[in-house]
Write a protein that holds these residues in place. Sequence first.
Motif, PDB file in Angstrom:
ATOM      1  N   ILE A  67       3.341  -2.718  12.553  1.00  0.00           N
ATOM      2  CA  ILE A  67       4.579  -3.196  13.197  1.00  0.00           C
ATOM      3  C   ILE A  67       5.379  -2.025  13.754  1.00  0.00           C
ATOM      4  O   ILE A  67       5.842  -2.051  14.895  1.00  0.00           O
ATOM      5  CB  ILE A  67       5.417  -4.029  12.207  1.00  0.00           C
ATOM      6  CG1 ILE A  67       4.701  -5.353  11.895  1.00  0.00           C
ATOM      7  CG2 ILE A  67       6.818  -4.284  12.747  1.00  0.00           C
ATOM      8  CD1 ILE A  67       5.303  -6.113  10.742  1.00  0.00           C
ATOM      9  N   VAL A  68       5.533  -0.974  12.949  1.00  0.00           N
ATOM     10  CA  VAL A  68       6.317   0.186  13.375  1.00  0.00           C
ATOM     11  C   VAL A  68       5.661   0.862  14.577  1.00  0.00           C
ATOM     12  O   VAL A  68       6.331   1.186  15.568  1.00  0.00           O
ATOM     13  CB  VAL A  68       6.501   1.185  12.207  1.00  0.00           C
ATOM     14  CG1 VAL A  68       7.073   2.497  12.691  1.00  0.00           C
ATOM     15  CG2 VAL A  68       7.380   0.579  11.127  1.00  0.00           C
ATOM     16  N   LEU A  69       4.353   1.066  14.515  1.00  0.00           N
ATOM     17  CA  LEU A  69       3.678   1.722  15.629  1.00  0.00           C
ATOM     18  C   LEU A  69       3.678   0.855  16.891  1.00  0.00           C
ATOM     19  O   LEU A  69       3.802   1.381  17.994  1.00  0.00           O
ATOM     20  CB  LEU A  69       2.247   2.101  15.229  1.00  0.00           C
ATOM     21  CG  LEU A  69       2.136   3.229  14.201  1.00  0.00           C
ATOM     22  CD1 LEU A  69       0.678   3.480  13.844  1.00  0.00           C
ATOM     23  CD2 LEU A  69       2.799   4.505  14.676  1.00  0.00           C
ATOM     24  N   ASP A  70       3.554  -0.454  16.719  1.00  0.00           N
ATOM     25  CA  ASP A  70       3.666  -1.343  17.891  1.00  0.00           C
ATOM     26  C   ASP A  70       5.029  -1.183  18.548  1.00  0.00           C
ATOM     27  O   ASP A  70       5.128  -1.082  19.776  1.00  0.00           O
ATOM     28  CB  ASP A  70       3.463  -2.809  17.490  1.00  0.00           C
ATOM     29  CG  ASP A  70       2.003  -3.157  17.269  1.00  0.00           C
ATOM     30  OD1 ASP A  70       1.141  -2.342  17.667  1.00  0.00           O
ATOM     31  OD2 ASP A  70       1.729  -4.226  16.699  1.00  0.00           O
ATOM     32  N   TYR A  71       6.068  -1.154  17.745  1.00  0.00           N
ATOM     33  CA  TYR A  71       7.419  -0.999  18.283  1.00  0.00           C
ATOM     34  C   TYR A  71       7.551   0.338  19.016  1.00  0.00           C
ATOM     35  O   TYR A  71       8.074   0.402  20.129  1.00  0.00           O
ATOM     36  CB  TYR A  71       8.464  -1.106  17.160  1.00  0.00           C
ATOM     37  CG  TYR A  71       9.853  -0.789  17.639  1.00  0.00           C
ATOM     38  CD1 TYR A  71      10.582  -1.708  18.388  1.00  0.00           C
ATOM     39  CD2 TYR A  71      10.439   0.447  17.371  1.00  0.00           C
ATOM     40  CE1 TYR A  71      11.847  -1.420  18.857  1.00  0.00           C
ATOM     41  CE2 TYR A  71      11.699   0.755  17.830  1.00  0.00           C
ATOM     42  CZ  TYR A  71      12.408  -0.184  18.570  1.00  0.00           C
ATOM     43  OH  TYR A  71      13.664   0.108  19.036  1.00  0.00           O
ATOM     44  N   LEU A 120       0.145  -4.610   2.699  1.00  0.00           N
ATOM     45  CA  LEU A 120       1.522  -4.567   3.184  1.00  0.00           C
ATOM     46  C   LEU A 120       1.815  -3.252   3.909  1.00  0.00           C
ATOM     47  O   LEU A 120       2.476  -3.240   4.949  1.00  0.00           O
ATOM     48  CB  LEU A 120       2.504  -4.762   2.033  1.00  0.00           C
ATOM     49  CG  LEU A 120       2.573  -6.186   1.463  1.00  0.00           C
ATOM     50  CD1 LEU A 120       3.491  -6.216   0.246  1.00  0.00           C
ATOM     51  CD2 LEU A 120       3.055  -7.163   2.521  1.00  0.00           C
ATOM     52  N   THR A 121       1.309  -2.151   3.383  1.00  0.00           N
ATOM     53  CA  THR A 121       1.509  -0.846   4.028  1.00  0.00           C
ATOM     54  C   THR A 121       0.862  -0.847   5.410  1.00  0.00           C
ATOM     55  O   THR A 121       1.469  -0.372   6.386  1.00  0.00           O
ATOM     56  CB  THR A 121       0.918   0.280   3.165  1.00  0.00           C
ATOM     57  OG1 THR A 121       1.540   0.247   1.880  1.00  0.00           O
ATOM     58  CG2 THR A 121       1.133   1.637   3.793  1.00  0.00           C
ATOM     59  N   SER A 122      -0.347  -1.369   5.509  1.00  0.00           N
ATOM     60  CA  SER A 122      -1.025  -1.442   6.805  1.00  0.00           C
ATOM     61  C   SER A 122      -0.253  -2.303   7.784  1.00  0.00           C
ATOM     62  O   SER A 122      -0.102  -1.947   8.961  1.00  0.00           O
ATOM     63  CB  SER A 122      -2.431  -2.018   6.632  1.00  0.00           C
ATOM     64  OG  SER A 122      -3.205  -1.186   5.818  1.00  0.00           O
ATOM     65  N   ALA A 123       0.260  -3.442   7.315  1.00  0.00           N
ATOM     66  CA  ALA A 123       1.001  -4.351   8.194  1.00  0.00           C
ATOM     67  C   ALA A 123       2.290  -3.705   8.696  1.00  0.00           C
ATOM     68  O   ALA A 123       2.610  -3.765   9.886  1.00  0.00           O
ATOM     69  CB  ALA A 123       1.297  -5.649   7.464  1.00  0.00           C
ATOM     70  N   VAL A 124       3.026  -3.072   7.790  1.00  0.00           N
ATOM     71  CA  VAL A 124       4.285  -2.424   8.174  1.00  0.00           C
ATOM     72  C   VAL A 124       4.015  -1.276   9.146  1.00  0.00           C
ATOM     73  O   VAL A 124       4.729  -1.112  10.140  1.00  0.00           O
ATOM     74  CB  VAL A 124       5.059  -1.942   6.919  1.00  0.00           C
ATOM     75  CG1 VAL A 124       6.220  -1.050   7.298  1.00  0.00           C
ATOM     76  CG2 VAL A 124       5.540  -3.132   6.106  1.00  0.00           C
ATOM     77  N   THR A 125       2.974  -0.496   8.885  1.00  0.00           N
ATOM     78  CA  THR A 125       2.612   0.605   9.782  1.00  0.00           C
ATOM     79  C   THR A 125       2.278   0.061  11.166  1.00  0.00           C
ATOM     80  O   THR A 125       2.709   0.621  12.187  1.00  0.00           O
ATOM     81  CB  THR A 125       1.415   1.398   9.212  1.00  0.00           C
ATOM     82  OG1 THR A 125       1.759   1.881   7.926  1.00  0.00           O
ATOM     83  CG2 THR A 125       1.041   2.554  10.113  1.00  0.00           C
TER      84      THR A 125
END
Length: 121
Positions: A25-29, A18-23
Amino acid sequence: EVMVKIDGFPFLATIGVLTSAVTNIVLDYVFVGVWKWGVEGSRAIVEKLNKSSAEINERNQKIVSVISNLSAIAEENAATTEEAAASVDSQTMSIHNISEASENLATIATSLQEEVARFKF
């Protein structure tokens, strides 16, 4: 992730994913949405990260090599120290033997002087 699950910590593995996925998403944004870098900008960052990772791995290999060399030197020092200790023990034993022989000679010399004294007039 799989190793953490196997070790009996599935919750920890889930948190990691989950941490990897959220990171991601945030970096993509940030990279695509805010800075407008798009795919090319993301590719450039990934290449830079890969280059940094390669440099880190190279430095790690150098460190491992230095540590291996230091370990070999430490083993050589330990062996030399053991040899020196054995040499000291041998010398101590030789000194002890010389001391005993010297005491025996002193006893023999005393006995000889007593025998010679008996023949003097």
